[in-house]
Scaffold this motif. Structure first.
Motif, mmCIF file in Angstrom:
data_model
loop_
_atom_site.group_PDB
_atom_site.id
_atom_site.type_symbol
_atom_site.label_atom_id
_atom_site.label_comp_id
_atom_site.label_asym_id
_atom_site.label_seq_id
_atom_site.Cartn_x
_atom_site.Cartn_y
_atom_site.Cartn_z
ATOM 1 N N TRP A 118 0.837 -1.207 0.000
ATOM 2 C CA TRP A 118 0.000 0.000 0.000
ATOM 3 C C TRP A 118 0.873 1.259 0.000
ATOM 4 O O TRP A 118 0.629 2.204 -0.755
ATOM 5 N N ALA A 119 1.925 1.258 0.857
ATOM 6 C CA ALA A 119 2.814 2.421 0.946
ATOM 7 C C ALA A 119 3.637 2.589 -0.335
ATOM 8 O O ALA A 119 3.883 3.710 -0.789
ATOM 9 N N ILE A 120 4.067 1.470 -0.909
ATOM 10 C CA ILE A 120 4.828 1.521 -2.172
ATOM 11 C C ILE A 120 4.005 2.216 -3.253
ATOM 12 O O ILE A 120 4.502 3.084 -3.978
ATOM 13 N N GLU A 121 2.733 1.825 -3.349
ATOM 14 C CA GLU A 121 1.849 2.429 -4.352
ATOM 15 C C GLU A 121 1.582 3.897 -4.039
ATOM 16 O O GLU A 121 1.592 4.751 -4.933
ATOM 17 N N LYS A 122 1.386 4.186 -2.754
ATOM 18 C CA LYS A 122 1.104 5.562 -2.324
ATOM 19 C C LYS A 122 2.263 6.498 -2.663
ATOM 20 O O LYS A 122 2.072 7.633 -3.099
ATOM 21 N N LEU A 123 3.490 6.017 -2.462
ATOM 22 C CA LEU A 123 4.686 6.842 -2.688
ATOM 23 C C LEU A 123 5.208 6.744 -4.121
ATOM 24 O O LEU A 123 6.095 7.508 -4.509
ATOM 25 N N GLY A 124 4.683 5.788 -4.867
ATOM 26 C CA GLY A 124 5.146 5.625 -6.247
ATOM 27 C C GLY A 124 6.554 5.072 -6.340
ATOM 28 O O GLY A 124 7.300 5.411 -7.269
ATOM 29 N N PHE A 125 6.938 4.215 -5.408
ATOM 30 C CA PHE A 125 8.272 3.617 -5.435
ATOM 31 C C PHE A 125 8.397 2.653 -6.617
ATOM 32 O O PHE A 125 7.478 1.878 -6.900
ATOM 33 N N LYS A 126 9.549 2.705 -7.294
ATOM 34 C CA LYS A 126 9.832 1.836 -8.432
ATOM 35 C C LYS A 126 11.196 1.188 -8.272
ATOM 36 O O LYS A 126 12.130 1.800 -7.731
ATOM 37 N N ASP A 127 11.347 -0.038 -8.752
ATOM 38 C CA ASP A 127 12.652 -0.728 -8.764
ATOM 39 C C ASP A 127 13.374 -0.569 -7.417
ATOM 40 O O ASP A 127 14.560 -0.249 -7.361
ATOM 41 N N PHE A 128 12.648 -0.792 -6.360
ATOM 42 C CA PHE A 128 13.162 -0.481 -5.023
ATOM 43 C C PHE A 128 14.115 -1.543 -4.480
ATOM 44 O O PHE A 128 14.133 -2.699 -4.915
ATOM 45 N N ILE A 129 14.889 -1.096 -3.503
ATOM 46 C CA ILE A 129 15.802 -1.951 -2.743
ATOM 47 C C ILE A 129 15.180 -2.167 -1.365
ATOM 48 O O ILE A 129 14.638 -1.242 -0.769
ATOM 49 N N ILE A 130 15.246 -3.390 -0.852
ATOM 50 C CA ILE A 130 14.847 -3.643 0.532
ATOM 51 C C ILE A 130 16.108 -3.842 1.368
ATOM 52 O O ILE A 130 16.970 -4.655 1.033
ATOM 53 N N PHE A 131 16.200 -3.071 2.446
ATOM 54 C CA PHE A 131 17.307 -3.189 3.403
ATOM 55 C C PHE A 131 16.706 -3.702 4.708
ATOM 56 O O PHE A 131 15.930 -3.007 5.357
#
Length: 328
Positions: A118-131
């Motif tokens: 939900w947060a990814i879509e809200k912020l428009g994150f693309k090709d993200f890295i998870i730490f």
């Protein structure tokens, strides 16, 4: 060394943004946010904590969010957002059966992933890295569920030596490291352990923001330490019996009654019940904010880190040593 830039990074871990003490993971997130967009994710509320800790303000806040059914996204500062998930996960770390544990853990992970999505879509994150800062259980399936471009597992404590994690952690953390794209550690000891499971494991050191710990910036003496007799032998940090040797502190207080032992930080139950509270020359000053710590440290004649030598502590890197040295 070139810092990564213009990326979307999701930071998950075992410490929430509203943790009462300093956090290495939060510092990393703030550093990454200088050149990237960062989503810092608080872990979801588990069912046992919801009942046992329900009187704490931060738990009350999470319960309210869960009841609303709407996750909360907080704008912390430029390029950093903090996610409060609006779901409850089951408390499963006590389960002995690996099959039952894995089944319930997958359910927990799916609930968690839904909130992050939900947060990814809200912020428009693309090709993200998870730490991932050591969250071996709740985030075990996030690589498969969220499909990040890169998945990084960070180890800065030998968590599987702690009873809370040990039962399933010995098995789970090894598998977690194995499937990560990269494992990084803040000590050579932990990097060597990780390399047994993933050849892409590296010691990356640990940074320390020494800008606060400058004697020139300290202009006041806190009132609760002002009248404590010198010399002061001091410690700053969480007072956890799992990590600190209470007998060492008792020995100092016993053998040098004219010395003051000053302890700055929140106590666990063992410290709160210890005989240290009976000594006239031992002072518990409680938890302080990060900005307050230099003023206390500046009053110490000697700063100590009386760690127990155990499988829990042997591989860690105590950042407070850097902070102590920065103030001379």
């Amino acid at each position: 060394i070139k810092m990564i830039t213009n990326r979307d990074i999701i930071v998950i871990g075992i410490q929430a943004w509203d943790i009462e003490i300093g956090s290495n993971c939060k510092n990393i997130a703030e550093e990454l946010a200088k050149n990237n967009r960062v989503l810092y994710v608080n872990s979801p509320l588990d069912r046992i904590s919801m009942f046992r800790l329900r009187k704490l303000e931060k738990i009350k806040k999470r319960i309210k969010i869960v009841k609303s059914g709407k996750p909360e996204l907080v704008d912390i500062s430029k390029n950093i957002w903090n996610l409060y998930p609006a779901n409850i996960i089951e408390s499963i770390r006590w389960i002995s059966s690996p099959k039952l544990f894995d089944w319930l853990n997958k359910i927990n992970n799916r609930r968690f992933a839904k909130q992050i999505s939900w947060a990814i879509e809200k912020l428009g994150f693309k090709d993200f890295i998870i730490f991932n800062d050591g969250d071996m259980f709740r985030s075990y399936y996030l690589k498969e569920l969220l499909k990040p471009e890169t998945y990084i597992y960070y180890t800065r404590d030998n968590l599987i030596a702690v009873d809370y994690w040990k039962k399933q952690g010995v098995r789970i953390e090894a598998q977690h490291m194995k499937k990560a794209d990269l494992v990084v550690a803040n000590s050579p000891y932990l990097a060597a352990l990780a390399k047994k499971f993933n050849s892409n494991s590296f010691y990356v050191g640990q940074g320390c923001d020494t800008s606060l710990f400058d004697t020139k910036l300290v202009t006041t003496i806190p009132s609760d330490i002002q009248n404590i007799p010198k010399p002061i032998i001091g410690y700053i940090g969480a007072l956890l019996s799992l990590r600190l040797d209470i007998s060492v502190l008792e020995h100092i207080a016993d053998s040098r009654p004219k010395w003051s032992v000053v302890l700055v930080g929140p106590e666990d139950e063992t410290f709160a019940a210890s005989s240290l509270h009976l000594y006239k020359n031992v002072y518990f000053l409680g938890n302080k904010t990060g900005n307050e710590l230099p003023s206390y440290l500046n009053q110490f004649d000697v700063a100590i880190n009386p760690q127990v030598i155990s499988p829990v502590t042997i591989g860690n890197y105590p950042r407070k040593i850097d902070e102590y040295l920065a103030m001379g």
